[in-house]
Design a protein around this motif. Sequence first.
Motif, PDB file in Angstrom:
ATOM      1  N   ALA A 234     -28.915  12.394  63.082  1.00 23.72           N
ATOM      2  CA  ALA A 234     -27.858  11.621  63.748  1.00 23.72           C
ATOM      3  C   ALA A 234     -28.261  10.071  64.295  1.00 23.72           C
ATOM      4  O   ALA A 234     -27.326   9.252  64.316  1.00 23.72           O
ATOM      5  CB  ALA A 234     -27.485  12.337  64.996  1.00 23.72           C
ATOM      6  N   VAL A 235     -29.397   9.834  64.714  1.00 26.23           N
ATOM      7  CA  VAL A 235     -29.934   8.727  65.109  1.00 26.23           C
ATOM      8  C   VAL A 235     -30.115   7.791  63.866  1.00 26.23           C
ATOM      9  O   VAL A 235     -29.609   6.680  63.892  1.00 26.23           O
ATOM     10  CB  VAL A 235     -31.482   8.704  65.871  1.00 26.23           C
ATOM     11  N   ASP A 236     -30.501   8.342  62.734  1.00 22.70           N
ATOM     12  CA  ASP A 236     -30.629   7.583  61.604  1.00 22.70           C
ATOM     13  C   ASP A 236     -29.266   6.936  61.083  1.00 22.70           C
ATOM     14  O   ASP A 236     -29.065   5.911  60.775  1.00 22.70           O
ATOM     15  CB  ASP A 236     -31.450   8.217  60.442  1.00 22.70           C
ATOM     16  N   ALA A 237     -28.402   8.088  61.002  1.00 20.03           N
ATOM     17  CA  ALA A 237     -27.002   7.686  60.491  1.00 20.03           C
ATOM     18  C   ALA A 237     -26.130   6.705  61.520  1.00 20.03           C
ATOM     19  O   ALA A 237     -25.482   5.853  61.016  1.00 20.03           O
ATOM     20  CB  ALA A 237     -26.064   8.993  60.388  1.00 20.03           C
ATOM     21  N   THR A 238     -26.564   6.757  62.665  1.00 23.76           N
ATOM     22  CA  THR A 238     -25.786   6.045  63.491  1.00 23.76           C
ATOM     23  C   THR A 238     -26.467   4.509  63.813  1.00 23.76           C
ATOM     24  O   THR A 238     -25.581   3.593  63.710  1.00 23.76           O
ATOM     25  CB  THR A 238     -25.977   6.446  65.187  1.00 23.76           C
ATOM     26  N   GLY A 239     -27.647   4.501  63.619  1.00 20.80           N
ATOM     27  CA  GLY A 239     -28.465   3.076  63.488  1.00 20.80           C
ATOM     28  C   GLY A 239     -27.817   2.450  62.111  1.00 20.80           C
ATOM     29  O   GLY A 239     -27.335   1.234  62.302  1.00 20.80           O
ATOM     30  N   ILE A 240     -27.878   3.048  61.028  1.00 21.23           N
ATOM     31  CA  ILE A 240     -27.249   2.526  59.706  1.00 21.23           C
ATOM     32  C   ILE A 240     -25.714   2.247  59.812  1.00 21.23           C
ATOM     33  O   ILE A 240     -25.449   1.265  59.316  1.00 21.23           O
ATOM     34  CB  ILE A 240     -27.638   3.329  58.385  1.00 21.23           C
ATOM     35  N   ALA A 241     -25.055   2.853  60.453  1.00 22.80           N
ATOM     36  CA  ALA A 241     -23.600   2.782  60.496  1.00 22.80           C
ATOM     37  C   ALA A 241     -23.328   1.628  61.361  1.00 22.80           C
ATOM     38  O   ALA A 241     -22.652   0.623  61.165  1.00 22.80           O
ATOM     39  CB  ALA A 241     -22.714   4.032  61.171  1.00 22.80           C
TER      40      ALA A 241
END
Length: 414
Positions: A234-241
């Motif tokens: 979730a953190v990876d996806a949120t940061g890239i988003a």
Amino acid sequence: MSKLRPSERRPAVAQEVAEIPIGIRRLSAWSWRLLVIVAAGALLMWGLIQVSGLMIPVLIAILLAVMLTPVVKALTRYTFLGRGAASGVALLGLLLVIAGMFTLAGRQLIAQWGSIQAQAIAGFQAVMNWVTTTFNIGNSTIDSAIDEGLAQLQQNADQLVNSALSTAAVLGNLATGIIVTLFTLFFLLSSGSTVWRWVVGLLPPEARVPTHEAVRRGWKALSAYVRTQILVAAVDATGIAIGMLGLGLGSYAVPIWLLVFLFSFIPLVGAVLSGAIAVLLVLVLHSWVGALIMLAVVLAVQQLEGNVLQPFLMGKAVELHPLAVFLGVAGGAMVAGIPGALFAIPLIAFVNATLLHVVGRDPSPELGVDKAAAAHFDALRRGRVPATGQDPRPENPVRRATQAVVQKATGSDA
């Protein structure tokens, strides 16, 4: 006067055996035992691969059960719902979340499809122009490469048709796997402990409690791994988003979030691959400056994940050396492809914690001993097993109050 003691005599062995050095005999004894273990492991892996269409949905259901078990326990404890109803509510909530995510991502892609095509073509042409001018590649070379690709496409037309037919079969297997996953997940949530105690009850009496305690440690390590991977993904996806939003590509934020979130569950490879996709997408749709900015965002997010989140969240519950993670992912991919890479590290974490407890190095001493399970296995050994319908769960004050109100209203003494 000291007592006479008979001298120790070595056990009689055949002459040809006695002539062999003791080191060779010990090495041969270890060798055939190791060969038996390797052969048994290979036979087990071969059997699992033969039923991979069943094992993969079951393994996915186990990982989802690890994630949803705290939700089911909370619903059972703080509401009037029973275990089965709470399991159904948790399963329905999971399906709604997944459906909502894919629906939102699909709607954004469909709404922006025309713009995506135009920007992709323009970005591809810009990249090709940069390649031709930077590396002095002539248009004739590019045209010949495209013509060769089209020729190969025409020659393999039959294979493409067969692939399409096999894709239909794969979709059918996928639907079957989803059904198996959902049914398995529901019963793991509603009666997983009952099934596990039945399985342990098949073991010899002396092995039941040690096996149960070892698997409890493995289950805790698996739970820590799954929770950590969900949060890290979730953190990876949120940061890239957020990086996509900052570059003015907000219409692609949700699809990229979903893509990065799913890929992050494949250790090592997934984060790199999803980050590369995000960078390439920005390169095609934006510019090379935006691609460099996105690359910096991806590297920052991955550093946060590897140096802060995983060590802090997993702690000592999942102690795996990076070399073990790398070799586990590589070995799993070699044996079973993408599913092998996905399930290798959870399996290694589970087996590692279980074996540590077996050899006397308890990875989670705070768990203590499950007294309820020990009492159950003792009653099973003595032949005094509780009735099948008895509820082994701790008493729920909300359910007890609800039942009291119903009994008072109906006048029932049950």
